[in-house]
Scaffold this motif. Structure first.
Motif, PDB file in Angstrom:
ATOM      1  N   LEU A  83      90.130 -65.331  22.411  1.00 25.12           N
ATOM      2  CA  LEU A  83      89.255 -65.239  23.577  1.00 25.12           C
ATOM      3  C   LEU A  83      88.769 -63.817  23.779  1.00 25.12           C
ATOM      4  O   LEU A  83      87.598 -63.591  24.119  1.00 25.12           O
ATOM      5  N   LEU A  84      89.636 -62.836  23.578  1.00 28.29           N
ATOM      6  CA  LEU A  84      89.215 -61.447  23.710  1.00 28.29           C
ATOM      7  C   LEU A  84      88.146 -61.101  22.691  1.00 28.29           C
ATOM      8  O   LEU A  84      87.231 -60.306  22.960  1.00 28.29           O
ATOM      9  N   ALA A  85      88.207 -61.710  21.519  1.00 29.71           N
ATOM     10  CA  ALA A  85      87.235 -61.435  20.457  1.00 29.71           C
ATOM     11  C   ALA A  85      85.837 -61.895  20.829  1.00 29.71           C
ATOM     12  O   ALA A  85      84.853 -61.400  20.295  1.00 29.71           O
ATOM     13  N   GLN A 129      65.048 -59.436   8.548  1.00 35.90           N
ATOM     14  CA  GLN A 129      66.244 -58.898   9.199  1.00 35.90           C
ATOM     15  C   GLN A 129      66.462 -59.575  10.549  1.00 35.90           C
ATOM     16  O   GLN A 129      67.593 -59.939  10.918  1.00 35.90           O
ATOM     17  N   PHE A 130      65.372 -59.776  11.286  1.00 39.33           N
ATOM     18  CA  PHE A 130      65.442 -60.489  12.560  1.00 39.33           C
ATOM     19  C   PHE A 130      65.977 -61.903  12.361  1.00 39.33           C
ATOM     20  O   PHE A 130      66.829 -62.384  13.106  1.00 39.33           O
ATOM     21  N   CYS A 131      65.496 -62.571  11.324  1.00 34.55           N
ATOM     22  CA  CYS A 131      65.896 -63.945  11.028  1.00 34.55           C
ATOM     23  C   CYS A 131      67.381 -64.027  10.685  1.00 34.55           C
ATOM     24  O   CYS A 131      68.057 -65.002  11.018  1.00 34.55           O
ATOM     25  N   GLU A 132      67.885 -63.009  10.038  1.00 32.03           N
ATOM     26  CA  GLU A 132      69.302 -62.982   9.672  1.00 32.03           C
ATOM     27  C   GLU A 132      70.184 -62.752  10.891  1.00 32.03           C
ATOM     28  O   GLU A 132      71.286 -63.306  10.999  1.00 32.03           O
ATOM     29  N   ASN A 133      69.719 -61.938  11.839  1.00 28.24           N
ATOM     30  CA  ASN A 133      70.567 -61.523  12.951  1.00 28.24           C
ATOM     31  C   ASN A 133      70.447 -62.400  14.191  1.00 28.24           C
ATOM     32  O   ASN A 133      71.307 -62.340  15.081  1.00 28.24           O
ATOM     33  N   ILE A 134      69.392 -63.196  14.290  1.00 26.20           N
ATOM     34  CA  ILE A 134      69.207 -64.030  15.473  1.00 26.20           C
ATOM     35  C   ILE A 134      70.359 -65.021  15.589  1.00 26.20           C
ATOM     36  O   ILE A 134      70.938 -65.451  14.593  1.00 26.20           O
ATOM     37  N   TYR A 141      81.580 -62.093  15.518  1.00 24.54           N
ATOM     38  CA  TYR A 141      82.308 -61.629  14.332  1.00 24.54           C
ATOM     39  C   TYR A 141      81.347 -61.102  13.269  1.00 24.54           C
ATOM     40  O   TYR A 141      81.521 -59.987  12.764  1.00 24.54           O
ATOM     41  N   ARG A 142      80.333 -61.887  12.910  1.00 25.46           N
ATOM     42  CA  ARG A 142      79.451 -61.454  11.826  1.00 25.46           C
ATOM     43  C   ARG A 142      78.593 -60.260  12.236  1.00 25.46           C
ATOM     44  O   ARG A 142      78.347 -59.372  11.414  1.00 25.46           O
ATOM     45  N   HIS A 143      78.177 -60.199  13.494  1.00 25.86           N
ATOM     46  CA  HIS A 143      77.392 -59.043  13.926  1.00 25.86           C
ATOM     47  C   HIS A 143      78.259 -57.783  13.961  1.00 25.86           C
ATOM     48  O   HIS A 143      77.786 -56.690  13.643  1.00 25.86           O
ATOM     49  N   SER A 144      79.529 -57.947  14.333  1.00 27.36           N
ATOM     50  CA  SER A 144      80.446 -56.804  14.326  1.00 27.36           C
ATOM     51  C   SER A 144      80.700 -56.326  12.899  1.00 27.36           C
ATOM     52  O   SER A 144      80.685 -55.116  12.632  1.00 27.36           O
ATOM     53  N   GLN A 145      80.909 -57.266  11.977  1.00 26.81           N
ATOM     54  CA  GLN A 145      81.145 -56.899  10.586  1.00 26.81           C
ATOM     55  C   GLN A 145      79.919 -56.216   9.973  1.00 26.81           C
ATOM     56  O   GLN A 145      80.051 -55.297   9.168  1.00 26.81           O
ATOM     57  N   ASN A 146      78.739 -56.672  10.361  1.00 24.24           N
ATOM     58  CA  ASN A 146      77.497 -56.110   9.815  1.00 24.24           C
ATOM     59  C   ASN A 146      77.034 -54.872  10.576  1.00 24.24           C
ATOM     60  O   ASN A 146      76.069 -54.208  10.157  1.00 24.24           O
ATOM     61  N   LYS A 147      77.697 -54.590  11.722  1.00 20.57           N
ATOM     62  CA  LYS A 147      77.359 -53.426  12.560  1.00 20.57           C
ATOM     63  C   LYS A 147      75.881 -53.460  12.972  1.00 20.57           C
ATOM     64  O   LYS A 147      75.151 -52.473  12.865  1.00 20.57           O
ATOM     65  N   VAL A 148      75.458 -54.621  13.452  1.00 22.37           N
ATOM     66  CA  VAL A 148      74.083 -54.788  13.913  1.00 22.37           C
ATOM     67  C   VAL A 148      74.099 -55.460  15.280  1.00 22.37           C
ATOM     68  O   VAL A 148      75.039 -56.196  15.605  1.00 22.37           O
ATOM     69  N   PRO A 149      73.064 -55.210  16.092  1.00 17.16           N
ATOM     70  CA  PRO A 149      72.985 -55.895  17.385  1.00 17.16           C
ATOM     71  C   PRO A 149      72.548 -57.345  17.206  1.00 17.16           C
ATOM     72  O   PRO A 149      72.053 -57.726  16.139  1.00 17.16           O
ATOM     73  N   THR A 150      72.738 -58.144  18.249  1.00 14.29           N
ATOM     74  CA  THR A 150      72.283 -59.525  18.250  1.00 14.29           C
ATOM     75  C   THR A 150      70.964 -59.601  19.000  1.00 14.29           C
ATOM     76  O   THR A 150      70.933 -59.434  20.221  1.00 14.29           O
ATOM     77  N   PRO A 151      69.847 -59.838  18.314  1.00 22.48           N
ATOM     78  CA  PRO A 151      68.573 -59.882  19.028  1.00 22.48           C
ATOM     79  C   PRO A 151      68.459 -61.160  19.863  1.00 22.48           C
ATOM     80  O   PRO A 151      68.800 -62.245  19.402  1.00 22.48           O
TER      81      PRO A 151
END
Length: 415
Positions: A15-17, A315-320, A351-361
């Protein structure tokens, strides 16, 4: 059954994650009516989904991707228009105002956890993010974005009935043992209906993402109506008779070719649960009878001609991120699987956005901008100026109402 300290710690960590403390999570679970066994199944599914994303990265390479629908075939700009003749019983939530039009993004995808050739049998996905929808968000932890997501695949039923099937199956998928949950000799296990649905799902091969029907698979509440939804190509659309499938990314190529030379259109339809027929809410393997309750078109999705594959847009398509609980009041996902998706999808996204070090658009328009700079309203679209009507000049002595001559705007034309 009393939970052990180990299970309690696992749930708290999970839950904290996703940004929920224990008190918030307790409120959330009470609000959704999630039982203790369902909570444990959800946490198990979260851990399995992260493991899938982690292991798939070793095969796919960076970036870390979704645990399902890992390969995007493209993201396209679209409009989502509520039909003027929508039935009164469906006028709730974002469908309350007939003849209303919204901007939207569509992500087309392949369902597998691995990035593989488009010619390989697989589920095909269509996820629609409608933007600028008025109303209060039904899942505050996802933010007040005023967006609503619709998630579909090209099969009308899922291969897991409920959250318990899903959590158990995910344990094997996390080990890349794709069929072990469906059929096993030791220990003996057989889930024939679910196995049949899984075979149907992974047998799909299509020519283009624009010529498929997509289904919600799971039920929702719209106002007082329990419904499923679907999209299908509008009548009158044309597609190539033969498609070269030798290119491993031929679906992206077909999408690019068709939208470069013309647009596309989908009907957005609702199927209502009716009394006296087997239309279960918490069995996703069941297909609701279209004979008993035909789909009714309530909106139109138009995809204008456009360019798809700039680096910025890919890149947008990957991160959305898409979540069936990203919606406004008047709409509610139903079933234990949908309850699980609220938490599981958010956890995997974080998790995946944290691993990739990218924001979530979380877009609010068709504009894709890295630094917040203003965008042209037609960014990405293919806009042509008609050559008709031709410039005409009937009276070189004509004057405007204020008496100013128009001769400067009336040049001699050679025909």
């Amino acid at each position: 059954m009393k939970k052990t300290p180990i299970i309690q710690c696992t749930i708290a960590a999970s839950l904290l994650a996703i940004g929920l403390n224990s008190a918030t999570a307790t409120d959330l679970y009470q609000e959704m009516g999630i039982t203790k066994p369902e909570q444990e199944a959800i946490m198990s599914a979260i851990n399995s989904a992260r493991e899938i994303s982690k292991r798939a990265e070793q095969y796919n390479g960076l970036p870390y991707r979704r645990d399902a629908h890992a390969k995007a075939t493209g993201c396209a700009r679209a409009t989502f228009s509520i039909n003027p003749d929508i039935p009164e019983r469906f006028k709730a939530g974002m469908f309350a105002d007939a003849d209303k039009q919204y901007q939207a993004w569509i992500r087309f995808s392949n369902g597998d956890m691995l990035v593989q050739a488009d010619s390989k049998g697989d589920a095909r996905g269509m996820a629609v993010k409608v933007m600028g929808v008025p109303g209060k968000a039904i899942a505050p932890e996802l933010g007040e974005s005023h967006n609503q997501d619709f998630i579909m695949t090209n099969t009308p039923a899922f291969f897991n009935r409920n959250i318990f099937d899903y959590a158990d199956d995910m344990l094997y998928l996390a080990k890349f043992e794709r069929t072990k949950w469906f059929i096993s000799f030791f220990p003996p296990r057989l889930h024939p209906k679910q196995f049949y649905r899984a075979i149907q799902t992974v047998s799909s091969v299509i020519d283009t993402p624009l010529n498929a029907q997509y289904f919600s698979m799971l039920p929702y509440q719209l106002g007082k109506s329990t419904i499923k939804f679907s999209t299908k190509p509008c009548s009158g659309m044309s597609f190539p008779n033969k498609v070269d499938k030798s290119n491993p990314d031929y679906l992206s190529k077909q999408l690019e070719t068709q939208l470069a030379s013309g647009g596309a259109c989908f009907e957005f339809m609702l199927q209502e649960k009716v009394p006296g027929h087997y239309m279960p809410v918490d069995d996703a393997t069941a297909i609701w009878s279209e004979k008993a309750s035909p789909f009714i078109t309530v909106a139109t999705i138009n995809i204008p001609p456009q360019y798809l594959y700039s680096d910025q847009q890919q890149q947008f398509c990957e991160n959305i991120s898409m979540n069936p609980w990203r919606a406004v009041e008047g709409w509610e996902p139903l079933s234990s699987l949908n309850k699980a998706r609220r938490v599981v999808y958010q956890a995997v996204s974080k998790y995946r956005h944290s691993q990739n070090k990218v924001p979530t658009p979380e877009p609010s328009s068709w504009c894709i901008s890295e630094n917040g700079e203003a965008c042209d309203e037609n960014q990405g679209l293919i806009v042509s100026k008609p050559s008709w009507p031709l410039p005409r000049c009937f009276d070189q002595n004509a004057k405007s109402i204020d008496g100013e001559t128009l001769a400067s705007d009336c040049k001699q034309q050679a025909y």
